[in-house]
Design an enzyme around this catalytic site. Structure first.
Site, mmCIF file in Angstrom:
data_model
loop_
_atom_site.group_PDB
_atom_site.id
_atom_site.type_symbol
_atom_site.label_atom_id
_atom_site.label_comp_id
_atom_site.label_asym_id
_atom_site.label_seq_id
_atom_site.Cartn_x
_atom_site.Cartn_y
_atom_site.Cartn_z
ATOM 1 N N GLU A 103 -7.536 -6.530 20.623
ATOM 2 C CA GLU A 103 -8.583 -5.781 21.328
ATOM 3 C C GLU A 103 -8.519 -6.187 22.789
ATOM 4 O OE1 GLU A 103 -12.579 -6.320 19.723
ATOM 5 O OE2 GLU A 103 -13.407 -6.067 21.727
ATOM 6 N N ARG B 154 -12.814 -5.271 30.688
ATOM 7 C CA ARG B 154 -13.602 -6.078 31.633
ATOM 8 C C ARG B 154 -12.827 -6.381 32.904
ATOM 9 N NH1 ARG B 154 -15.729 -10.618 27.318
ATOM 10 N NH2 ARG B 154 -16.070 -9.134 25.638
ATOM 11 N N THR C 43 -15.192 -3.606 24.989
ATOM 12 C CA THR C 43 -16.169 -3.487 26.074
ATOM 13 C C THR C 43 -16.145 -2.069 26.661
ATOM 14 O OG1 THR C 43 -15.478 -5.778 26.591
ATOM 15 C CG2 THR C 43 -17.225 -4.852 27.906
ATOM 16 N N LYS D 278 -19.680 -4.156 14.530
ATOM 17 C CA LYS D 278 -19.500 -5.484 15.116
ATOM 18 C C LYS D 278 -20.878 -6.151 15.176
ATOM 19 C CE LYS D 278 -16.622 -6.452 18.118
ATOM 20 N NZ LYS D 278 -15.816 -7.541 18.689
HETATM 21 O O1 LIG Z 1 -17.269 -12.283 25.460
HETATM 22 C C1 LIG Z 1 -17.197 -12.508 24.283
HETATM 23 C C2 LIG Z 1 -15.963 -12.243 23.546
HETATM 24 O O2 LIG Z 1 -15.884 -10.885 23.401
HETATM 25 C C3 LIG Z 1 -15.895 -12.862 22.215
HETATM 26 O O3 LIG Z 1 -16.681 -13.965 22.153
HETATM 27 P P1 LIG Z 1 -16.076 -15.433 22.218
HETATM 28 O O4 LIG Z 1 -15.466 -15.600 23.566
HETATM 29 O O5 LIG Z 1 -17.266 -16.310 22.017
HETATM 30 O O6 LIG Z 1 -15.050 -15.547 21.118
HETATM 31 C C1 LIG Z 2 -17.734 -8.247 22.499
HETATM 32 C C2 LIG Z 2 -16.731 -7.233 22.309
HETATM 33 O O1 LIG Z 2 -16.061 -7.196 21.305
HETATM 34 C C3 LIG Z 2 -16.540 -6.256 23.349
HETATM 35 O O2 LIG Z 2 -16.672 -6.630 24.510
HETATM 36 O O3 LIG Z 2 -16.283 -5.087 23.049
#
Ligand SMILES: O=C[C@H](O)COP(=O)(O)O
Ligand SMILES: CC(=O)C(=O)O
Length: 209
Positions: free
Chosen positions: A43, A47, A71, A131
């Protein structure tokens, strides 16, 4: 991949690596390392400015990995991610316009939820997988077990605050085929081009469950 096929994405690996890549080139190396370790899904979050180009490059250079976009907050970004070659779309929360666009584009869609009411919202819209973000803040496996009791047909992909050490506690629940997490792709490893570190973490993650 159709919207309804999101469960197929969730069945690829016990961990969906959530990746923030500084460049398309790094994205390709990350995808190669994950696949070498046995993780067949990635994924790539939108960002960073490089997110879309990374998805395009991964689709071209590493065709055996299932690449999706994370995201994703707008229908327009869902379309751009689709054009770049995403097989699935992930949002951290409720994004109905993104979901509608995924139906139009035949894209698997995994939206986020944090509360019972948010899960119910997704269920009313016909989804059978969401999710759960941020999973460790929500209350971890204990909370998800309680959520699952009132959504017996729902599958969950908890993400947020999960590590190699805690993933098995989540994966022990029948309603959790996979978790999401960034721990496989360490920012320092990416900055140093230490792709072996990512492959090693992927190899460990691929056997979880
Ligand atoms: O910003 C969060 C990520 O999408 C996933 O979380 P993590 O960094 O705690 O694994
Ligand atoms: C948190 C996550 O999976 C996302 O940023 O889409």
């Amino acid at each position: 991949m159709k919207q309804s096929e999101v469960r197929d994405v969730m069945a690829i690996s016990p961990v969906i690596p959530v990746v923030v890549t500084p460049s398309a080139e790094a994205g390709v190396e990350i995808a190669r390392a994950l696949l070498a370790g046995g993780v067949g899904v990635i994924e790539v979050t939108l960002r960073t400015a490089a997110g879309l180009e990374a998805i395009r490059a991964i689709r071209r250079e590493v065709p055996d990995i299932c690449v999706g976009a994370g995201t994703v907050w707008t229908a327009e970004d869902a379309r751009k991610a689709s054009d770049a070659g995403s097989a699935f779309i992930v949002s951290p929360g409720i994004t109905d316009a993104v979901g509608d666009r995924c139906v139009e584009l035949d894209l698997a869609y995994l939206p986020g939820a944090q509360t019972i009411s948010e899960i119910a919202h997704h269920q009313r819209r016909g989804l059978d997988a969401v999710k759960l973000f941020p999973a460790s803040i929500i209350g971890g496996p204990k909370a998800i077990k309680a959520y699952s009791s009132v959504f017996p047909a729902m599958q969950f992909c908890p993400t947020g605050g999960i590590s190699a050490n805690t993933a098995t506690d989540y994966l022990a629940l029948d309603c959790i085929p996979c978790v999401g997490g960034s721990w496989l792709v360490d920012a320092t490893a990416v900055a140093n081009g230490n792709w072996q570190d990512i492959a090693d973490k992927a190899a460990a993650a691929a056997t979880l469950g």
